[in-house]
Design a protein around this motif. Structure first.
Motif, PDB file in Angstrom:
ATOM      1  N   ALA A 102       0.840  -1.203   0.000  1.00  0.00           N
ATOM      2  CA  ALA A 102       0.000   0.000   0.000  1.00  0.00           C
ATOM      3  C   ALA A 102       0.874   1.253   0.000  1.00  0.00           C
ATOM      4  CB  ALA A 102      -0.936   0.004   1.208  1.00  0.00           C
ATOM      5  N   ILE A 103       1.963   1.207   0.756  1.00  0.00           N
ATOM      6  CA  ILE A 103       2.902   2.332   0.777  1.00  0.00           C
ATOM      7  C   ILE A 103       3.519   2.512  -0.610  1.00  0.00           C
ATOM      8  CG2 ILE A 103       5.112   3.159   1.711  1.00  0.00           C
ATOM      9  CD1 ILE A 103       3.062   3.365   3.847  1.00  0.00           C
ATOM     10  N   ARG A 119       2.367   1.614  -3.525  1.00  0.00           N
ATOM     11  CA  ARG A 119       1.351   2.089  -4.485  1.00  0.00           C
ATOM     12  C   ARG A 119       1.046   3.571  -4.304  1.00  0.00           C
ATOM     13  NH1 ARG A 119      -0.921  -2.810  -3.220  1.00  0.00           N
ATOM     14  NH2 ARG A 119      -2.445  -1.841  -1.867  1.00  0.00           N
ATOM     15  N   ALA A 120       1.279   4.093  -3.122  1.00  0.00           N
ATOM     16  CA  ALA A 120       1.001   5.503  -2.857  1.00  0.00           C
ATOM     17  C   ALA A 120       2.120   6.423  -3.366  1.00  0.00           C
ATOM     18  CB  ALA A 120       0.770   5.720  -1.360  1.00  0.00           C
ATOM     19  N   SER A 121       3.224   5.849  -3.807  1.00  0.00           N
ATOM     20  CA  SER A 121       4.308   6.656  -4.382  1.00  0.00           C
ATOM     21  C   SER A 121       3.806   7.296  -5.665  1.00  0.00           C
ATOM     22  CB  SER A 121       5.524   5.781  -4.698  1.00  0.00           C
ATOM     23  OG  SER A 121       6.033   5.193  -3.537  1.00  0.00           O
ATOM     24  N   GLU A 122       4.094   8.585  -5.818  1.00  0.00           N
ATOM     25  CA  GLU A 122       3.644   9.306  -7.008  1.00  0.00           C
ATOM     26  C   GLU A 122       4.766   9.599  -7.991  1.00  0.00           C
ATOM     27  OE1 GLU A 122       1.628  12.761  -5.494  1.00  0.00           O
ATOM     28  OE2 GLU A 122      -0.213  11.616  -5.122  1.00  0.00           O
ATOM     29  N   VAL A 172       4.322   9.937   1.492  1.00  0.00           N
ATOM     30  CA  VAL A 172       3.817   8.714   0.860  1.00  0.00           C
ATOM     31  C   VAL A 172       2.950   7.937   1.844  1.00  0.00           C
ATOM     32  CG1 VAL A 172       4.475   6.500  -0.169  1.00  0.00           C
ATOM     33  CG2 VAL A 172       5.736   8.569  -0.772  1.00  0.00           C
ATOM     34  N   ARG A 184      -0.474   9.474   2.188  1.00  0.00           N
ATOM     35  CA  ARG A 184      -1.331   9.148   1.045  1.00  0.00           C
ATOM     36  C   ARG A 184      -1.831   7.705   1.119  1.00  0.00           C
ATOM     37  NH1 ARG A 184       2.607  12.166  -1.832  1.00  0.00           N
ATOM     38  NH2 ARG A 184       3.521  10.262  -2.709  1.00  0.00           N
ATOM     39  N   ALA A 185      -0.969   6.790   1.560  1.00  0.00           N
ATOM     40  CA  ALA A 185      -1.380   5.389   1.703  1.00  0.00           C
ATOM     41  C   ALA A 185      -2.459   5.256   2.766  1.00  0.00           C
ATOM     42  CB  ALA A 185      -0.178   4.515   2.053  1.00  0.00           C
ATOM     43  N   GLU A 235      -4.601   7.527   3.701  1.00  0.00           N
ATOM     44  CA  GLU A 235      -5.835   8.108   3.151  1.00  0.00           C
ATOM     45  C   GLU A 235      -6.485   7.172   2.134  1.00  0.00           C
ATOM     46  OE1 GLU A 235      -8.872  10.724   2.846  1.00  0.00           O
ATOM     47  OE2 GLU A 235      -7.189  10.917   4.236  1.00  0.00           O
ATOM     48  N   ALA A 236      -5.674   6.585   1.261  1.00  0.00           N
ATOM     49  CA  ALA A 236      -6.206   5.723   0.203  1.00  0.00           C
ATOM     50  C   ALA A 236      -6.799   4.433   0.739  1.00  0.00           C
ATOM     51  CB  ALA A 236      -5.114   5.402  -0.817  1.00  0.00           C
ATOM     52  N   THR A 237      -6.213   3.903   1.805  1.00  0.00           N
ATOM     53  CA  THR A 237      -6.661   2.607   2.318  1.00  0.00           C
ATOM     54  C   THR A 237      -7.623   2.716   3.491  1.00  0.00           C
ATOM     55  OG1 THR A 237      -4.817   2.448   3.886  1.00  0.00           O
ATOM     56  CG2 THR A 237      -4.470   1.517   1.655  1.00  0.00           C
TER      57      THR A 237
END
Length: 140
Positions: free
Chosen positions: A20-21, A23-26, A119, A122-123, A125-127
């Motif tokens: 998850a971390i 995948r949160a990389s932009e 990062v 964001r992870a 927040e996304a999960t």
């Protein structure tokens, strides 16, 4: 999601939390920093000192293995650099035209910590797993 928060507030990541971390990389830089901490075991200060010349390769059991020489206060250690991380490392180096003796991630250790924190936020927040926001380079 697979994180556990210990009594001291430290987050221990499972494979799914780590993914998850990632995948949160932009950016490629963010992902490389996460991978150097999470899969190679580098500390924030070590990430900032890595140069392409620090990578060596050896034949082990008929396969090419990569190692990263890391300077420490009491000497130098070798960290295993998984093939997939080595691929991303060299791709990043080529795309940024980094010379062998130049730092790959030319920022301060504090900036590495901030990148990982961004990062991780964001992870989280996304999960919806807000304990991910506590992830640091050391946690990875």
């Amino acid at each position: 999601m697979g994180q556990q928060v210990s009594g001291s507030g430290d987050v221990r990541l499972t494979a799914s939390g780590y993914e998850a971390i990632r995948r949160a990389s932009e950016t490629y830089r963010e992902e490389l920093v996460v991978r150097l901490c999470g899969e190679v075991g580098l500390r924030a200060a070590e990430v900032t000192r890595v140069r392409p010349a620090d990578v060596t390769e050896r034949a082990v059991g008929g396969r090419t293995r990569y190692f990263l020489g890391v300077d420490e206060s009491d000497g130098r250690r070798e960290a295993y650099l998984p093939g997939a991380v080595a691929h991303d490392f060299f791709q990043y180096v080529r795309s940024r035209d980094v010379a062998d003796d130049e730092r790959v991630i030319p920022v301060t250790p504090r900036r590495v910590q901030m990148l990982v924190s961004d990062v991780a936020d964001r992870a989280a927040e996304a999960t919806g797993h807000h304990d991910l926001a506590a992830v640091t380079p050391t946690t990875l």
